[in-house]
Write an enzyme that holds these catalytic residues in place. Structure first.
Site, short mmCIF file in Angstrom:
data_model
loop_
_atom_site.label_atom_id
_atom_site.label_comp_id
_atom_site.label_asym_id
_atom_site.label_seq_id
_atom_site.Cartn_x
_atom_site.Cartn_y
_atom_site.Cartn_z
CD GLU A 30 -2.87 1.04 -2.32
OE1 GLU A 30 -3.24 -0.10 -1.96
OE2 GLU A 30 -3.56 2.07 -2.12
CG HIS A 62 -2.07 0.87 1.22
ND1 HIS A 62 -2.00 2.18 0.81
CD2 HIS A 62 -3.36 0.64 1.58
CE1 HIS A 62 -3.20 2.74 0.94
NE2 HIS A 62 -4.04 1.82 1.40
#
Length: 276
Positions: free
Chosen positions: A249, A148
């Site tokens: 991400e 992330h």
């Protein structure tokens, strides 16, 4: 190894060129990356919480075994709030390998036996993060995952992302095709791009630099910025900080990974910074 005021142990990685990074054992969380001769490349909120059982806002959270709220588990799974252990011998100051094993705490929400390993390495102008999942149980399981990554940009309204043109993406319950030559963020964005190419470019003109992102093993890419209203509702992010970040991400969301007993899977993301 050092610690912060909250008592969470932190590792400092360094490359002979001057490139450096910081990694917490809490969540195997990379919170800082400074390329040689450059400035901070990862966004970390000034209001981030550093505490056991709490996710850190910014850096590179490890998402496993569930992405977001797409399933019955806690949002983004359990890996980002668990204590990991260092398993390498520490002979490479620019690299580290961390491990997380299933436990009574993980079994309480996800009843599977696994080992997760995260390898982090910093170079002169690059950062590499590799996630490996092994099924150590006697039955198959499925999972979704992501790195992330919060990139720090000078002004997200001037930044842009290249490499997503013509691709399908999910936004909430809708599925669309990106018809823009490059993605410019001028409002809240939360998209899961499906079956993306391995190489993407994020332009950060305010800081006169580009991020070159290369993913392996991950099929998808998530792009996220909460914008003003959603940021104001986040207790661990200051109201204007959405202007300083964009999440791009490496992810496996569209099709979960199925691992048979004894099998393993690896996904990685390598980020390089170059002058614009």
């Amino acid at each position: 190894m050092t610690g912060d005021p909250a008592g969470l142990p932190k590792l400092r990685l360094s490359h002979p060129s001057g490139g450096r990074a910081e990694v917490y054992l809490h969540g195997a969380h990379v919170t800082s990356w400074v390329p040689a001769g450059g400035s901070e490349a990862l966004f970390l909120s000034r209001a981030a919480t550093f505490a056991q059982g709490t996710a850190i806002r910014g850096g590179v959270p490890v998402i496993f075994p569930q992405f977001a709220a797409l399933g019955p588990l806690p949002k983004h799974g359990v890996a980002r709030t668990q204590p990991w252990e260092r398993v390498d011998d520490g002979d490479r100051p620019g690299a580290v390998r961390l491990r997380l094993r299933d436990s009574a705490e993980t079994h309480a929400v996800w009843p599977h036996a696994f080992v997760a390993e995260l390898a982090v390495e910093v170079g002169d102008d690059w950062l590499s993060i590799e996630l490996t999942i092994r099924n150590t149980g006697d039955a198959a399981f499925e999972f979704t995952a992501a790195l992330h990554t919060y990139l720090r940009v000078g002004d997200v309204r001037r930044a842009s992302i290249e490499g997503l043109h013509g691709l399908r993406y999910r936004a909430g319950k809708e599925e669309r095709v990106d018809e823009d030559r490059s993605l410019i963020v001028n409002g809240e964005v939360d998209r899961v791009y499906l079956n993306t190419p391995p190489d993407l470019v994020v332009h950060d003109p305010q800081n006169a630099r580009d991020f070159l992102l290369r993913a392996r093993g991950f099929a998808d890419t998530v792009v996220w910025n909460p914008w003003a209203a959603a940021t104001a509702a986040l207790p661990d992010m200051e109201d204007d900080e959405y202007l300083e970040m964009i999440c791009v991400e490496a992810a496996q969301v569209g099709a979960p990974v199925r691992l048979d007993a004894g099998a393993s899977w690896t996904g990685s993301q390598r980020i390089r910074v170059q002058p614009a």
